[in-house]
Design an enzyme around this catalytic site. Structure first.
Site, PDB file in Angstrom:
ATOM      1  N   ASN A 167      47.305  -8.494  70.160  1.00 51.21           N
ATOM      2  CA  ASN A 167      46.176  -9.393  70.387  1.00 51.21           C
ATOM      3  C   ASN A 167      45.173  -8.669  71.279  1.00 51.21           C
ATOM      4  O   ASN A 167      45.298  -8.652  72.505  1.00 51.21           O
ATOM      5  CB  ASN A 167      46.663 -10.691  71.044  1.00 51.21           C
ATOM      6  N   GLU A 168      44.203  -8.065  70.646  1.00 46.93           N
ATOM      7  CA  GLU A 168      43.238  -7.218  71.337  1.00 46.93           C
ATOM      8  C   GLU A 168      42.210  -8.072  72.091  1.00 46.93           C
ATOM      9  O   GLU A 168      42.110  -9.288  71.872  1.00 46.93           O
ATOM     10  CB  GLU A 168      42.530  -6.313  70.329  1.00 46.93           C
ATOM     11  N   PRO A 169      41.437  -7.438  72.994  1.00 47.19           N
ATOM     12  CA  PRO A 169      40.365  -8.173  73.676  1.00 47.19           C
ATOM     13  C   PRO A 169      39.487  -8.929  72.684  1.00 47.19           C
ATOM     14  O   PRO A 169      39.096  -8.388  71.640  1.00 47.19           O
ATOM     15  CB  PRO A 169      39.593  -7.057  74.377  1.00 47.19           C
ATOM     16  N   SER A 171      40.675 -11.835  71.464  1.00 45.01           N
ATOM     17  CA  SER A 171      41.600 -12.804  70.870  1.00 45.01           C
ATOM     18  C   SER A 171      41.555 -14.110  71.655  1.00 45.01           C
ATOM     19  O   SER A 171      41.540 -14.111  72.889  1.00 45.01           O
ATOM     20  CB  SER A 171      43.028 -12.245  70.880  1.00 45.01           C
TER      21      SER A 171
END
Length: 643
Positions: A167-169, A171
């Site tokens: 869950n990358e920045p 998300s």
């Protein structure tokens, strides 16, 4: 000063600005054992109630010691996994399950193949489904977790950009299991596993933040200084989609498990005097005063009583008197660390110098975990020791072969082929080794690790570069030692544990040279762990040899690798460099051509090694300058280890 027997307060809860329950351990090993024990407790409790334990698992280097301890508990204490169901966080897409980088393969090798868990109870996101079928798979993946009543515990790591799972920045807190485009920093961090950034997948299937937040218990692990800054943001900063791990501040049953290094940027660690009573020994005074000077952007000798009182240091004044006296003590302490004579200066007083004047010519043994750590981390000091007439030896502890790209190995094989053809040379070893290596590399699959002949080719490439650096510095070939420690020779990122053979190799080289000085890599933030294992071998060797007469005259200095530098208050020897010496060091690093322009192990930094080294050394010099000392182009720093 680092003491081999120093006591560290391990398990006290931290309060202060932290918005998440946090527990700090001395090192990753102790922290991992504690987490494994918590997981085991859940498994046993569920077994007793006749219900399955539903575990959310993570991959990467961080949880490896947790899985190793779970395996030990299974084999030695009868911990049963018969009634355990697991769900992993993520998998690269696309990715074959038998590929070296696959999380399916990772979990089998690190846990599943070593315990009595049923294969049908192991769930990992797929990297092989057609794109049009992924949405249904992701929905069913979450449905399976919900049908089992949710996750009893979710184990997490944290990315340098704050991601949990993939869950990358950006998300959202309600994001579900889905296909995610990977952030460039995440792909750069994974480049070492794939050999090059180009081969790192651009997407991954990940469990969503929502499913993680719905777990009954969440434990996030972080180890090493390279995680310190993002840990501070996740624990002390605001909840934000920019740092997905910060969402955990809203979980009702979460704990961050840290080692001392990953916790080093927390306010309670940076400025402990603001949160609790401290013992004002010399090191703590030095830490407080340098921190105060840098935070106020004032030289040490210009700090006032008011500066101390207004910034939480009134207790220090009460204990030591006027700011003037404290300032002078700390200033002189730092001043005495600076020396252009890292081997000591003969015919000069050494009362205020970090090294002894005698013997005037010292036998120096520089340990380098990889074949370039010596020049990258202490190249200026390396050159000074040689120029000042010391008998300098270099011991390269590992071959470093896995850091050579496949196309680089093929380039050297082609050179040998052309050379042999031009001169009509028949070479049996060439035919049996280099042709075998060429044949393997031309058909190498992602699921394969390098065969011995390929590792041999890559190893001699690194050896040649190390020899070139030593010639450049002025080291005779007789003083260059390649130890090829066995723990490293797996052909894969995963190494073997430190063994007796490794320790004997290190002990033997120390006993052979009988050094007056040892320089070793004290970089415990090394993301791949090789530096730590190499240092452990040195420490164990020192323990075994400490009663030998020649060890009474041996001092050990620790340098840092390309990833981090000692804090200013820790430094005990600072070796300044002129602009010319900085350039000379750069040229020495350039001898390692296989590590330039397409560095295999970028780690958590896109700069090349020479750039990282220069930036780090100039930053250290800048700190000394800000504190009121002369302005140098660069400084290399060391801490003495007492055995």
């Amino acid at each position: 000063m680092i003491e081999a027997t120093e006591a560290i307060e391990l398990e006290k809860e931290t309060i202060s600005l932290e918005r998440v329950p946090t527990k700090i351990y001395k090192d990753a090993a102790e922290a991992s054992k504690a987490v494994a024990q918590e997981i085991a407790k859940i498994i046993r409790k569920k077994n007793a109630s006749g219900k399955p334990a539903v575990l959310g698992l993570a991959t990467g280097s961080t949880p490896k010691k947790v899985y190793a301890e779970l395996i030990r508990l299974h084999k030695s204490e009868g911990l049963s996994f018969e009634n355990v169901i697991t769900f992993n966080l993520d998998e690269y897409y696309p990715m074959q399950p038998d590929a070296v980088q696959s999380y399916h393969r990772f979990m089998k090798e690190q846990l599943f193949d070593h315990v009595n868990i049923a294969p049908e109870n192991c769930h990992i996101p797929t990297g092989t489904l057609p794109l049009e079928k992924l949405a249904i798979f992701c929905k069913e993946y979450e449905a399976q977790i919900e049908e089992l009543g949710g996750l009893d515990i979710q184990i997490l790591g944290i990315g340098r950009n704050g991601h949990i799972g993939f869950n990358e920045p950006g998300s959202l807190v309600n994001s579900k299991t889905r296909l995610m485009t990977l952030d460039i920093t995440t792909r750069m961090d994974a480049a070492g596993d794939f050999g090059t950034l180009v081969k790192v997948p651009r997407r991954a299937v990940t469990m969503g933040v929502k499913a993680i937040m719905e777990a009954k218990r969440v434990v996030l692990l972080a180890f090493g200084e390279h995680k310190a800054q993002v840990i501070k943001e996740a624990i002390e900063g605001p909840v934000s989609e920019k740092i997905p791990a910060s969402y955990l501040q809203g979980h009702q049953n979460v704990r961050f498990i840290l080692d001392e290094a990953s916790a080093s940027e927390l306010s309670s660690r940076k400025k402990p005097w603001l949160f609790d009573e401290v013992i004002w020994d010399k090191m703590m005074v030095k830490k407080a005063v340098t921190n105060l000077a840098l935070s106020l952007d004032k030289p040490i000798l210009k700090l006032t009583n008011r500066d101390y009182n207004e910034n939480g240091l009134s207790d220090l004044l009460a204990n030591y008197g006027q700011a003037y006296d404290i300032n002078l003590q700390v200033f002189q302490s730092l001043q005495h660390t600076i020396t252009g004579w890292p081997g000591g200066k003969s015919l000069a007083s050494d009362a205020n110098r970090p090294e002894r004047a005698f013997p005037a010519q010292k036998r120096v043994l520089i340990f380098s975990p990889h074949p370039d750590d010596d020049i990258i981390s202490m190249g200026g000091t390396f050159q000074r020791l040689v120029d000042q007439g010391h008998d300098v030896h270099v011991a390269y502890q590992t071959s470093g072969n896995i850091a050579v790209a496949d196309d680089e190995a093929l380039r050297f094989i082609d050179f040998l082929d052309d050379f042999n053809t031009a001169f009509d040379i028949e070479n049996k070893k060439y035919n049996t080794v280099f042709e075998e290596a060429r044949a393997f590399l031309s058909k190498k699959k992602d699921s394969e690790i390098d065969i011995p002949s390929v590792r041999y080719v890559k190893g001699i490439i690194r050896q040649g570069e190390a020899k070139a650096t030593c010639r450049f510095v002025g080291i005779p070939s007789s003083n260059v030692h390649f130890l090829d420690m066995p723990f490293y020779e797996t052909g894969a990122i995963q190494k073997m544990p430190l063994g007796e053979a490794d320790i004997k190799i290190v002990s033997n080289i120390i006993a052979e040279i009988k050094p007056h000085q040892i320089f070793a890599a004290g970089d415990l933030a090394d993301p791949h762990g090789t530096h730590k294992v190499c240092l452990d071998a040195i420490f164990e060797s020192l323990e075994r040899l400490k009663k030998e007469d020649y060890m009474n005259d041996c001092w050990v200095w620790l340098y840092r690798g390309a990833w981090a530098e000692w804090d200013i208050h820790e430094i005990e020897m600072a070796v300044p460099m002129s602009p010319t010496q900085v350039l000379q060091k750069r040229h020495g690093i350039f001898k390692h051509q296989s590590q330039k322009d397409g560095v295999v192990f970028q780690g958590n930094d896109s700069r090349e090694f020479w750039q990282r080294a220069e930036d780090r050394n100039s930053a250290t010099a800048d700190l000394y300058n800000k504190l009121g000392f002369a302005e140098y182009a660069a400084i290399e720093a060391f801490v003495r280890y007492h055995f």
